[in-house]
Design a protein around this motif. Structure first.
Motif, mmCIF file in Angstrom:
data_model
loop_
_atom_site.group_PDB
_atom_site.id
_atom_site.type_symbol
_atom_site.label_atom_id
_atom_site.label_comp_id
_atom_site.label_asym_id
_atom_site.label_seq_id
_atom_site.Cartn_x
_atom_site.Cartn_y
_atom_site.Cartn_z
ATOM 1 N N GLN A 151 80.314 -11.693 18.135
ATOM 2 C CA GLN A 151 79.710 -12.451 17.043
ATOM 3 C C GLN A 151 79.813 -11.629 15.767
ATOM 4 O O GLN A 151 80.111 -10.432 15.816
ATOM 5 C CB GLN A 151 78.253 -12.783 17.363
ATOM 6 C CG GLN A 151 77.446 -11.584 17.781
ATOM 7 C CD GLN A 151 76.299 -11.940 18.713
ATOM 8 O OE1 GLN A 151 75.188 -12.178 18.230
ATOM 9 N NE2 GLN A 151 76.541 -11.970 20.006
ATOM 10 N N ARG B 167 68.545 -16.127 18.595
ATOM 11 C CA ARG B 167 69.846 -16.229 17.953
ATOM 12 C C ARG B 167 70.353 -17.678 17.980
ATOM 13 O O ARG B 167 70.357 -18.340 19.009
ATOM 14 C CB ARG B 167 70.847 -15.317 18.658
ATOM 15 C CG ARG B 167 72.222 -15.260 18.020
ATOM 16 C CD ARG B 167 73.166 -14.411 18.840
ATOM 17 N NE ARG B 167 72.669 -13.053 18.966
ATOM 18 C CZ ARG B 167 72.562 -12.410 20.120
ATOM 19 N NH1 ARG B 167 72.873 -13.024 21.244
ATOM 20 N NH2 ARG B 167 72.110 -11.174 20.158
ATOM 21 N N ASN B 168 70.768 -18.144 16.810
ATOM 22 C CA ASN B 168 71.312 -19.497 16.652
ATOM 23 C C ASN B 168 70.376 -20.563 17.207
ATOM 24 O O ASN B 168 70.797 -21.507 17.887
ATOM 25 C CB ASN B 168 72.708 -19.605 17.294
ATOM 26 C CG ASN B 168 73.767 -18.867 16.491
ATOM 27 O OD1 ASN B 168 73.492 -18.325 15.429
ATOM 28 N ND2 ASN B 168 74.985 -18.855 16.987
ATOM 29 N N GLN B 169 69.085 -20.359 16.882
ATOM 30 C CA GLN B 169 68.059 -21.298 17.284
ATOM 31 C C GLN B 169 67.181 -21.633 16.082
ATOM 32 O O GLN B 169 66.926 -20.770 15.236
ATOM 33 C CB GLN B 169 67.173 -20.705 18.397
ATOM 34 C CG GLN B 169 67.894 -20.434 19.696
ATOM 35 C CD GLN B 169 68.365 -21.707 20.384
ATOM 36 O OE1 GLN B 169 67.700 -22.747 20.282
ATOM 37 N NE2 GLN B 169 69.490 -21.640 21.083
ATOM 38 N N TRP C 235 70.771 -17.061 12.415
ATOM 39 C CA TRP C 235 72.062 -17.671 12.684
ATOM 40 C C TRP C 235 73.177 -16.678 12.408
ATOM 41 O O TRP C 235 73.114 -15.888 11.465
ATOM 42 C CB TRP C 235 72.241 -18.930 11.830
ATOM 43 C CG TRP C 235 71.150 -19.918 12.073
ATOM 44 C CD1 TRP C 235 69.913 -19.943 11.481
ATOM 45 C CD2 TRP C 235 71.158 -20.989 13.012
ATOM 46 N NE1 TRP C 235 69.163 -20.978 11.986
ATOM 47 C CE2 TRP C 235 69.894 -21.641 12.933
ATOM 48 C CE3 TRP C 235 72.102 -21.492 13.901
ATOM 49 C CZ2 TRP C 235 69.570 -22.746 13.696
ATOM 50 C CZ3 TRP C 235 71.782 -22.593 14.675
ATOM 51 C CH2 TRP C 235 70.529 -23.207 14.573
ATOM 52 N N LYS D 17 79.473 -17.190 16.012
ATOM 53 C CA LYS D 17 79.689 -16.826 17.411
ATOM 54 C C LYS D 17 80.615 -17.869 18.035
ATOM 55 O O LYS D 17 81.796 -17.905 17.722
ATOM 56 C CB LYS D 17 78.345 -16.708 18.133
ATOM 57 C CG LYS D 17 78.393 -16.119 19.522
ATOM 58 C CD LYS D 17 76.969 -15.921 20.062
ATOM 59 C CE LYS D 17 76.992 -15.473 21.504
ATOM 60 N NZ LYS D 17 77.413 -16.575 22.418
ATOM 61 N N ASP E 230 79.447 -21.370 18.329
ATOM 62 C CA ASP E 230 78.981 -22.707 17.961
ATOM 63 C C ASP E 230 79.267 -22.991 16.483
ATOM 64 O O ASP E 230 78.649 -22.389 15.598
ATOM 65 C CB ASP E 230 77.484 -22.819 18.232
ATOM 66 C CG ASP E 230 76.937 -24.217 17.962
ATOM 67 O OD1 ASP E 230 77.742 -25.114 17.609
ATOM 68 O OD2 ASP E 230 75.716 -24.409 18.109
ATOM 69 N N ALA F 249 76.482 -23.464 13.672
ATOM 70 C CA ALA F 249 75.774 -22.371 13.003
ATOM 71 C C ALA F 249 76.129 -22.324 11.525
ATOM 72 O O ALA F 249 75.304 -21.914 10.693
ATOM 73 C CB ALA F 249 76.115 -21.039 13.668
ATOM 74 N N GLU G 254 73.837 -23.741 8.883
ATOM 75 C CA GLU G 254 72.599 -23.026 8.558
ATOM 76 C C GLU G 254 72.831 -21.879 7.584
ATOM 77 O O GLU G 254 71.898 -21.121 7.280
ATOM 78 C CB GLU G 254 71.975 -22.479 9.848
ATOM 79 C CG GLU G 254 71.690 -23.529 10.902
ATOM 80 C CD GLU G 254 70.628 -24.524 10.453
ATOM 81 O OE1 GLU G 254 69.775 -24.139 9.626
ATOM 82 O OE2 GLU G 254 70.654 -25.666 10.930
#
Length: 278
Positions: A97, A173-175, A180, A183, A185, A188, A191
Motif C-alpha cells: 500500500q 484502514r480504508n474504513q 484511507w 491499496k 480498493d 479509497a 476519500e
C-alpha cells in the motif's frame, strides 16, 4: 513549470519504497508502506507496488484530459491491483500500500490530491506557505496507540499491548471513521483530500514523503517557511541531507525514529505556460 526531485532510501541495501516522477503539467509522489511480512503476502514487494502505481498515475496524467484526480487515482489503483490479484493476497491487511500526492497544472489552476500522510506545501505569492496533509492516519494512530501510555517498553506487557494496537490500527484502514490509503480498493480514491488553486496565486509547490517531512517534525530543524528557503538555496537534496544528518545524530537513542525513505519534488515556474522537468 520546472521540477527538481530527489529520493533516498532509508536503509542501505534495502529497496527504496518511495516513488517520484513528473510528466508535462503534473508530478506524483508515493510513499510505500513497508509492513513486516508483506513479502510473504505479495512476492512483488512494496517497491514494486509504488512503482507500478506511480507509473500508472503518470501515464494517465500525461493525457492532460482534465479528468478529476480522484478518478485518475481510482483507475490506477484498479489497474495495479489487477496486475497481481492472481498471484498475491491483495486483500490481506498487510499487502502493499502507499500514500499518494498528485499535483497538476491545468487551465490556469493547480489541482492537488493527497491520500494518507505525505505533505504538500503551497508556496503562496501572498501569505506564506500553506501546508496540506491528510491527518486521518496520524489521528487514527494516536487513538490506537493510547493503550501504550505508561506501559514500560521492552516488557512482555508492552509487546502484548503493542500487538493489540497494531491490530486495531489495521482494522481502521480504508474504513469509514478511520483512514484511507492506496491499496487494492479503487474506492479509497474517493476519500482523498483534494483542492484547487489559481496558478497566479502560487510561486511553487513542494511534495514531501513522510520521511522528508521529518526536517520539521520530529527533528525541528526548521519550520515550513524555512523549508521553502532551503529549497530555494540548495534544492530537494539539501532537505534530505539535513534529515540524514539528524538521524545520524540521534541514532541509538531510545526514542530515535528508524531511518525512513525520504523524497522531495519541488515545482517552480507555475505561472509559465511551458511545462517541463529538469
Amino acid at each position: 513549470m520546472h521540477v527538481t526531485m530527489t529520493t533516498s532510501a532509508g536503509t542501505v541495501g534495502k529497496p527504496n519504497e518511495d516513488f517520484v516522477g513528473a510528466v508535462p503539467g503534473a508530478a506524483v509522489l508515493l510513499d510505500g508502506a513497508g509492513i513486516p511480512g508483506a513479502e510473504s503476502i505479495c512476492y512483488h514487494g512494496v517497491a514494486w507496488y509504488t512503482h507500478r502505481l506511480g507509473g500508472a498515475l503518470l501515464g494517465r496524467l500525461s493525457r492532460a484530459d482534465g479528468r478529476a484526480l480522484a478518478a485518475i487515482l481510482a483507475s490506477a489503483i484498479g489497474e495495479t491491483a489487477a496486475e497481481h490479484r492472481g498471484t498475491c493476497d491483495i486483500t490481506h491487511p498487510n499487502s502493499p500500500q502507499a500514500t499518494v500526492v498528485v499535483v497538476r497544472a491545468h487551465r490556469g489552476r493547480l489541482d492537488y490530491l493527497l491520500l494518507a500522510d505525505s505533505f504538500l506545501v503551497l508556496d503562496q505569492v501572498r501569505g506564506g506557505p500553506q501546508v496540506v496533509t491528510d491527518e486521518r492516519e496520524v489521528a487514527a494512530r494516536r487513538i490506537c496507540s493510547a493503550p501504550l501510555d505508561g506501559v514500560p517498553p521492552g516488557t512482555p506487557e508492552y509487546d502484548r499491548v503493542r500487538a493489540f494496537c497494531s491490530q486495531t490500527m489495521r482494522a481502521r484502514r480504508n474504513q469509514p471513521g478511520g483512514y484511507w490509503i492506496a491499496k487494492d480498493d479503487p474506492h479509497a480514491a474517493e476519500e482523498a483530500v483534494t483542492g484547487s488553486r489559481p496558478l497566479d496565486d502560487l510561486d511553487g509547490v513542494t511534495l514531501l514523503s513522510n520521511g522528508a517531512s521529518r526536517i520539521v517534525s520530529p527533528y525541528g530543524l526548521t519550520d515550513w517557511p524555512g523549508v521553502l528557503e532551503l529549497l530555494g538555496a540548495g534544492g530537494p537534496a539539501d532537505i534530505i541531507r539535513r534529515v540524514r544528518q539528524a538521524e545520524a545524530r540521534t541514532a541509538g537513542g531510545p526514542d530515535a525514529p528508524v531511518p525512513d525513505d525520504a523524497t522531495v519534488a519541488h515545482c517552480t515556474g507555475l505561472r509559465h505556460p511551458e511545462i517541463g522537468e529538469r
